[in-house]
Design a protein around this motif. Structure first.
Motif, PDB file in Angstrom:
ATOM      1  N   MET A   1       6.387  11.024  -1.650  1.00  0.00           N
ATOM      2  CA  MET A   1       6.078   9.704  -2.178  1.00  0.00           C
ATOM      3  C   MET A   1       4.665   9.720  -2.776  1.00  0.00           C
ATOM      4  N   ASP A   2       4.556   9.208  -3.964  1.00  0.00           N
ATOM      5  CA  ASP A   2       3.256   9.065  -4.609  1.00  0.00           C
ATOM      6  C   ASP A   2       2.771   7.627  -4.393  1.00  0.00           C
ATOM      7  N   THR A   3       1.689   7.490  -3.645  1.00  0.00           N
ATOM      8  CA  THR A   3       1.195   6.161  -3.274  1.00  0.00           C
ATOM      9  C   THR A   3       0.882   5.304  -4.501  1.00  0.00           C
ATOM     10  N   ALA A   4       0.209   5.875  -5.495  1.00  0.00           N
ATOM     11  CA  ALA A   4      -0.168   5.102  -6.685  1.00  0.00           C
ATOM     12  C   ALA A   4       1.072   4.574  -7.404  1.00  0.00           C
ATOM     13  N   THR A   5       2.096   5.419  -7.548  1.00  0.00           N
ATOM     14  CA  THR A   5       3.320   4.997  -8.236  1.00  0.00           C
ATOM     15  C   THR A   5       4.029   3.894  -7.461  1.00  0.00           C
ATOM     16  N   GLY A   8       1.997   0.640  -7.492  1.00  0.00           N
ATOM     17  CA  GLY A   8       2.099   0.032  -8.816  1.00  0.00           C
ATOM     18  C   GLY A   8       3.439  -0.655  -9.037  1.00  0.00           C
ATOM     19  N   ARG A   9       4.500  -0.051  -8.539  1.00  0.00           N
ATOM     20  CA  ARG A   9       5.835  -0.644  -8.691  1.00  0.00           C
ATOM     21  C   ARG A   9       6.012  -1.918  -7.869  1.00  0.00           C
ATOM     22  N   LEU A  10       5.257  -2.048  -6.794  1.00  0.00           N
ATOM     23  CA  LEU A  10       5.361  -3.238  -5.944  1.00  0.00           C
ATOM     24  C   LEU A  10       4.534  -4.425  -6.450  1.00  0.00           C
ATOM     25  N   LEU A  11       3.471  -4.154  -7.189  1.00  0.00           N
ATOM     26  CA  LEU A  11       2.549  -5.226  -7.585  1.00  0.00           C
ATOM     27  C   LEU A  11       3.233  -6.333  -8.374  1.00  0.00           C
ATOM     28  N   GLY A  12       3.960  -5.984  -9.412  1.00  0.00           N
ATOM     29  CA  GLY A  12       4.621  -6.997 -10.239  1.00  0.00           C
ATOM     30  C   GLY A  12       5.612  -7.835  -9.457  1.00  0.00           C
ATOM     31  N   LEU A 136     -10.136  -1.245  -3.287  1.00  0.00           N
ATOM     32  CA  LEU A 136      -9.357  -0.710  -4.408  1.00  0.00           C
ATOM     33  C   LEU A 136      -9.562  -1.579  -5.652  1.00  0.00           C
ATOM     34  N   LEU A 137      -9.546  -2.888  -5.470  1.00  0.00           N
ATOM     35  CA  LEU A 137      -9.791  -3.799  -6.587  1.00  0.00           C
ATOM     36  C   LEU A 137     -11.175  -3.569  -7.180  1.00  0.00           C
TER      37      LEU A 137
END
Length: 147
Positions: A1-5, A8-12, A136-137
């Motif tokens: 699992m790539d954490t960034a990917t 990112g997919r969960l944010l929207g 992170l922000l």
């Protein structure tokens, strides 16, 4: 699992789920850019368009376009500067401040219900992650050039 990917997919979807709670309560559906501008004005009380642009990290023309629309809708009040008539000060209208408060109460209630549905260990993990998300922000903001 790539954490960034995965993140990112969960944010929207997370953002849209929170926005749906506002619509379900019959609150006006303001674009996120307008909400950010109102939040900036609510925090500062009053600011010039240039100050708002710097705070939001967007182009001054973007703020001008938002202010034009929001003034017409009664959400932003423009007051000429007493010191320099070329400068205006912006403030969120009482109606806008009330709307922001209602947005926050509605979103907070929905998130609280969702959090209450999580197992205690998962809720605690999310609570521990909040400072990391804030950092992170800050890191992302520092990497992103102003608009």
């Amino acid at each position: 699992m790539d954490t960034a990917t995965e993140f990112g997919r969960l944010l929207g979807p997370l953002r849209r789920a929170v926005l749906r709670t506002r619509r379900a309560e019959g609150l006006p559906d303001l674009p996120e850019a307008q909400i950010e501008l109102l939040r900036a004005l609510a925090e500062t009380g009053t600011a010039t368009p240039r100050q708002v642009a710097a705070r939001l990290r967007v182009a001054p023309s973007t703020v001008s376009n938002l202010v034009r629309t929001m003034t017409a809708a009664g959400l932003v009040e423009r007051t000429p500067s007493a010191a320099d008539l070329r400068t205006v000060h912006l403030a969120a209208s009482p109606r806008a401040l009330d709307m922001l408060d209602r947005y926050d109460r509605t979103s907070t209630a929905a998130l609280r219900r969702a959090l209450d549905g999580l197992a205690p260990a998962k809720r605690e993990a999310l609570e521990r992650a909040l400072p990391v998300l804030a950092e992170l922000l800050t890191t992302l903001e520092a990497q992103t050039p102003e608009g």
